[in-house]
Design a protein around this motif. Structure first.
Motif, mmCIF file in Angstrom:
data_model
loop_
_atom_site.group_PDB
_atom_site.id
_atom_site.type_symbol
_atom_site.label_atom_id
_atom_site.label_comp_id
_atom_site.label_asym_id
_atom_site.label_seq_id
_atom_site.Cartn_x
_atom_site.Cartn_y
_atom_site.Cartn_z
ATOM 1 N N LEU A 1 1.153 -1.000 0.059
ATOM 2 C CA LEU A 1 0.623 0.157 -0.001
ATOM 3 C C LEU A 1 0.985 1.317 -0.073
ATOM 4 N N SER A 2 2.479 1.105 0.310
ATOM 5 C CA SER A 2 3.007 2.327 1.153
ATOM 6 C C SER A 2 3.444 2.597 -0.504
ATOM 7 N N ARG A 3 3.653 1.762 -1.617
ATOM 8 C CA ARG A 3 4.042 2.824 -2.765
ATOM 9 C C ARG A 3 3.297 3.184 -3.727
ATOM 10 N N PHE A 4 1.741 3.460 -3.193
ATOM 11 C CA PHE A 4 0.767 4.091 -4.118
ATOM 12 C C PHE A 4 0.667 5.262 -3.059
ATOM 13 N N GLU A 5 0.742 5.111 -2.012
ATOM 14 C CA GLU A 5 1.085 6.872 -1.262
ATOM 15 C C GLU A 5 2.277 7.250 -1.655
ATOM 16 N N SER A 6 3.284 7.786 -2.438
ATOM 17 C CA SER A 6 4.503 7.678 -2.175
ATOM 18 C C SER A 6 4.296 8.734 -2.802
ATOM 19 N N LEU B 1 -8.850 6.294 -11.195
ATOM 20 C CA LEU B 1 -7.392 6.127 -10.484
ATOM 21 C C LEU B 1 -7.495 4.779 -10.340
ATOM 22 N N ALA B 2 -8.708 3.513 -10.110
ATOM 23 C CA ALA B 2 -8.759 2.953 -9.967
ATOM 24 C C ALA B 2 -7.781 2.056 -10.718
ATOM 25 N N THR B 3 -7.747 2.459 -12.336
ATOM 26 C CA THR B 3 -7.867 1.779 -13.406
ATOM 27 C C THR B 3 -6.133 2.083 -13.075
ATOM 28 N N GLU B 4 -5.187 3.281 -13.262
ATOM 29 C CA GLU B 4 -4.126 3.648 -13.201
ATOM 30 C C GLU B 4 -3.625 2.871 -11.445
ATOM 31 N N ILE B 5 -3.886 2.401 -10.302
ATOM 32 C CA ILE B 5 -3.758 2.225 -9.476
ATOM 33 C C ILE B 5 -3.232 0.303 -9.784
ATOM 34 N N ALA B 6 -4.091 0.202 -10.453
ATOM 35 C CA ALA B 6 -4.641 -1.404 -11.078
ATOM 36 C C ALA B 6 -2.897 -2.390 -12.180
ATOM 37 N N ALA B 7 -2.825 -0.737 -12.835
ATOM 38 C CA ALA B 7 -1.954 -0.641 -14.012
ATOM 39 C C ALA B 7 -0.264 -0.520 -13.309
ATOM 40 N N CYS B 8 -0.405 0.331 -11.757
ATOM 41 C CA CYS B 8 0.441 -0.111 -11.705
ATOM 42 C C CYS B 8 1.019 -1.167 -10.498
ATOM 43 N N SER B 9 0.177 -2.354 -10.011
ATOM 44 C CA SER B 9 0.320 -3.435 -9.210
ATOM 45 C C SER B 9 1.132 -4.391 -8.871
ATOM 46 N N GLY B 10 1.852 -4.189 -10.272
ATOM 47 C CA GLY B 10 2.706 -5.205 -10.434
ATOM 48 C C GLY B 10 2.149 -6.585 -11.320
ATOM 49 N N ARG B 11 1.335 -6.616 -11.100
ATOM 50 C CA ARG B 11 0.085 -7.690 -11.306
ATOM 51 C C ARG B 11 -0.608 -7.967 -12.658
ATOM 52 N N VAL B 12 -1.081 -9.079 -13.035
ATOM 53 C CA VAL B 12 -2.901 -8.793 -13.635
ATOM 54 C C VAL B 12 -3.622 -8.772 -12.750
ATOM 55 N N PRO B 13 -4.445 -7.298 -13.040
ATOM 56 C CA PRO B 13 -5.655 -7.459 -12.588
ATOM 57 C C PRO B 13 -6.717 -8.297 -12.150
ATOM 58 N N PRO B 14 -7.635 -8.245 -10.896
ATOM 59 C CA PRO B 14 -8.374 -8.785 -11.005
ATOM 60 C C PRO B 14 -9.270 -8.814 -12.284
ATOM 61 N N ASP B 15 -10.253 -9.520 -12.543
ATOM 62 C CA ASP B 15 -11.315 -9.221 -13.159
ATOM 63 C C ASP B 15 -12.653 -8.389 -12.512
ATOM 64 N N ARG B 16 -13.168 -7.202 -13.645
ATOM 65 C CA ARG B 16 -14.160 -5.880 -12.627
ATOM 66 C C ARG B 16 -15.183 -6.446 -13.101
ATOM 67 N N LEU B 17 -16.476 -6.779 -12.595
ATOM 68 C CA LEU B 17 -17.777 -6.351 -13.363
ATOM 69 C C LEU B 17 -18.292 -5.116 -12.851
#
Length: 296
Positions: free
Chosen positions: A10-15, A98-114
């Motif tokens: 979580l701290s990586r996104f708060e930097s 913002l959620a899309t940007e966070i998912a893209a930078c999470s380091g893994r393939v993000p979960p499917d989103r409905l």
């Protein structure tokens, strides 16, 4: 092997680096971007352990109202088979970019989103799940009756749902930090017009769910329900100990006075008494729904 813990994730996104880059990319003011990230990351720190302790290997999991997605992103990093549900319309659609940007930078393939409402869940189209969960979402669902019925249809026999939300039997509205006239939102609006006008989108989204209503919906949909004791005492402890949470709810002058009262109550052992009060009368509530196994 995954070695990063939740706090580091979580701290990586708060930097400052991420906040400034994300703000520029999605078109938010940096201050707005930081506020949203810190608020949702702080909620994830609180609620993720509650989810993790209930997940077993090979479970199919669905988060209802995933917000910025921190909880589901973390679970996916732990190899949990998780999906997110987050409508893209309504008063909270500002989160989508913002959620899309966070998912893209999470380091893994993000979960499917409905990108649907919970009321539109369909087992034939979206599959079934062993565990569904939400945090501070049910109170914003416009058609809670339909949503609960739909969630019940995608829950497998023997499956569990966990929902944490306010209980408006207790006369307090936590988003706006105002008292409520019991069961009379319209009258409350007349008493606090400035506060409610300032947060009109949030106010208009509220359905004022109660413990009694959840029990009725559980019965209607063939679900067992348990309300966990001690949630209000835990919330007060968090108000005292969690600076980000406290700043949101007790940040003004009156809030600081309330904080002093809460600390005094804790020192006198009064919070322990709250655990003896039926949870149907207190807020917030953690409701656990279970779908019975099919018997022949």
């Amino acid at each position: 092997m995954e070695t990063e813990d939740l706090a580091a994730f979580l701290s990586r996104f708060e930097s400052d680096t991420f906040v400034l880059a994300a703000a520029e990319k999605v078109g938010f003011a940096p201050g707005q971007c930081r506020f949203l990230i810190e608020m949702f990351a702080n909620e994830a720190r609180t609620y993720t352990p509650i989810v993790e302790q209930r997940i077993k290997p090979d479970m199919k999991v669905l988060e209802i109202g995933s917000g910025l997605g921190f909880v589901s992103l973390w679970l996916a990093r732990r190899n949990v088979n998780v999906k997110q549900l987050e409508p893209t319309a309504g008063p909270f659609d500002v989160f989508a970019k913002l959620a899309t940007e966070i998912a893209a930078c999470s380091g893994r393939v993000p979960p499917d989103r409905l990108t649907i409402g919970a009321e539109d869940l369909d087992p034939a189209q979206h599959g079934t799940f062993d565990f569904l969960f939400s945090f501070n979402v049910l109170e914003h669902v416009a058609d809670l009756d339909r949503a609960m019925a739909a969630m019940a249809t995608v829950l497998v026999p023997g499956g569990t749902m966990l929902h944490c939300c306010p209980n408006y039997t207790f006369p307090y509205e936590p988003h706006l930090n105002i008292p409520l006239v019991p069961f009379a939102p319209t009258l409350t609006k007349r008493l606090f017009p400035a506060r409610i006008t300032a947060q009109k989108l949030v106010w208009d989204s509220l359905n004022f769910v109660t413990a009694r209503r959840l029990r009725r919906l559980a019965h209607r949909n063939g679900l067992e329900i348990e309300l966990v004791r001690g949630q209000m005492a835990g919330q007060i402890e968090r108000l005292i100990a969690d600076p980000i949470f406290s700043a949101r709810h007790l940040g003004n002058a009156s809030g600081k006075a309330i904080g002093a009262v809460l600390r005094a109550a804790r020192s006198m052992g009064l919070l322990a008494l709250l655990s003896q009060v039926p949870p149907d009368l207190l807020t917030p509530m953690t409701a656990i729904f279970r779908k019975p196994m099919v018997t022949s």
